[in-house]
Design a protein around this motif. Sequence first.
Motif, short mmCIF file in Angstrom:
data_model
loop_
_atom_site.label_atom_id
_atom_site.label_comp_id
_atom_site.label_asym_id
_atom_site.label_seq_id
_atom_site.Cartn_x
_atom_site.Cartn_y
_atom_site.Cartn_z
N HIS A 178 97.67 -54.55 8.83
CA HIS A 178 98.47 -53.32 8.70
C HIS A 178 98.64 -52.54 9.99
O HIS A 178 99.46 -51.62 10.04
CB HIS A 178 97.84 -52.43 7.62
N TYR A 179 97.91 -52.87 11.02
CA TYR A 179 98.10 -52.20 12.30
C TYR A 179 98.93 -53.10 13.22
O TYR A 179 98.52 -54.22 13.56
CB TYR A 179 96.75 -51.91 12.97
N ARG A 185 93.96 -48.21 15.83
CA ARG A 185 92.73 -48.10 15.02
C ARG A 185 91.54 -47.77 15.92
O ARG A 185 90.69 -46.96 15.56
CB ARG A 185 92.48 -49.38 14.24
N ALA A 205 102.94 -49.12 11.53
CA ALA A 205 102.14 -49.94 10.62
C ALA A 205 103.03 -51.00 9.99
O ALA A 205 104.25 -51.05 10.23
CB ALA A 205 101.51 -49.07 9.55
#
Length: 372
Positions: A178-179, A185, A205
């Motif tokens: 998702h990153y 992060r 994202a």
Amino acid sequence: MEDYRTYFSARPKLVSDLASKIKILEVNKPVLELHNAKSKDELLQGLAKVFTEDSYESFIEELVAIAEGRNECSFDGRVKTLDGQEIFVHLNWVVVPGFEESLERVYVSTQDITERLKTSEALRKSEEKYRYLYDNAVIAMYTTSIDGKGINANDAGLRMLGYKDIQSFCRDFKVNTHYVNMEDRDKMIELIQNEGIVHGFQLEAQKVDGTKFWMELSLKLNKDEQILEAVGYDITENKKNKVALEKAAREWQTTFDSSKDIIWILDKNHQILQTNKAAEDLFQTSRTELLYNCCFKFAHKTNKPIENCVVKKSMISLKREQMTYESEGKWYEITVDPILNEQNDFEGAVHIISDITERVLAEEALKKSELR
């Protein structure tokens, strides 16, 4: 006989006959003020106006206490002023020492809790409104472990990240999915470690199927459970939902701050999740210092729950628990109502501290006058 309450409830004439034998010997000024009476005679002549349907049930509670051999009891009830205004009171009934056998003398003290109940009801409605917005808004909320495993998510979170259900989220969630840029992060983890919380971090994202989108993400570290609690939303599509959630949160805090009582929302580990201005004033500290610290640190100045902690009692009983205590010449009453999840398990509590110094002093003065 085991169930005295059922016994008396089934015999209204007996209860009425017993009630008729009660004689009020003296009342103090706060009682007169409570019922808007100018004198004792005016109050006694208007007793029929004061009583409500709850008064019958309250008297049964007193009879049950007597039948069970208790010398005191307390409960909440509903009465009226002489001009017909309905008020809610907390009533304490205590047998005067020396009269335990005859019951010829008892103390009855009442405290107006109307505003407290209104505040509690407002809090309940505000909480329901907040939960509704949480569950139904497009804003995504989810939790993960520090090492990036999925733990929980609301429907909006599942939709935003592209999972069909909570089972697939918990099974398949991976941080690198998702990153778009893992550096984002890393930056948030660094902020979490330094400050414990991240507000409004904007990042690119992607859904589980690779669809990219821009989101604004807020994270908070739950140190006890070592999990990250996330709130995120699509920056371009969810502005209106953000405004609605912030408005609900402001209304909730406004309700908190309007009360003179100290009100805390606690988690199951005694940590303060929400607080009000009255707490800041009493403990002479900031909201930031209060939040995510344990209640006993401020209420009792200890580093662990006290022996008769009402929060611990409420965890076991799953119902309201109360206690009174004295601190620096003042008397306080602590009321704890449990917050239960759908499985009826203890999740936290509403913790209210009320200054009852005036009531305690009045009761002590009344006792001294009776013993002369």
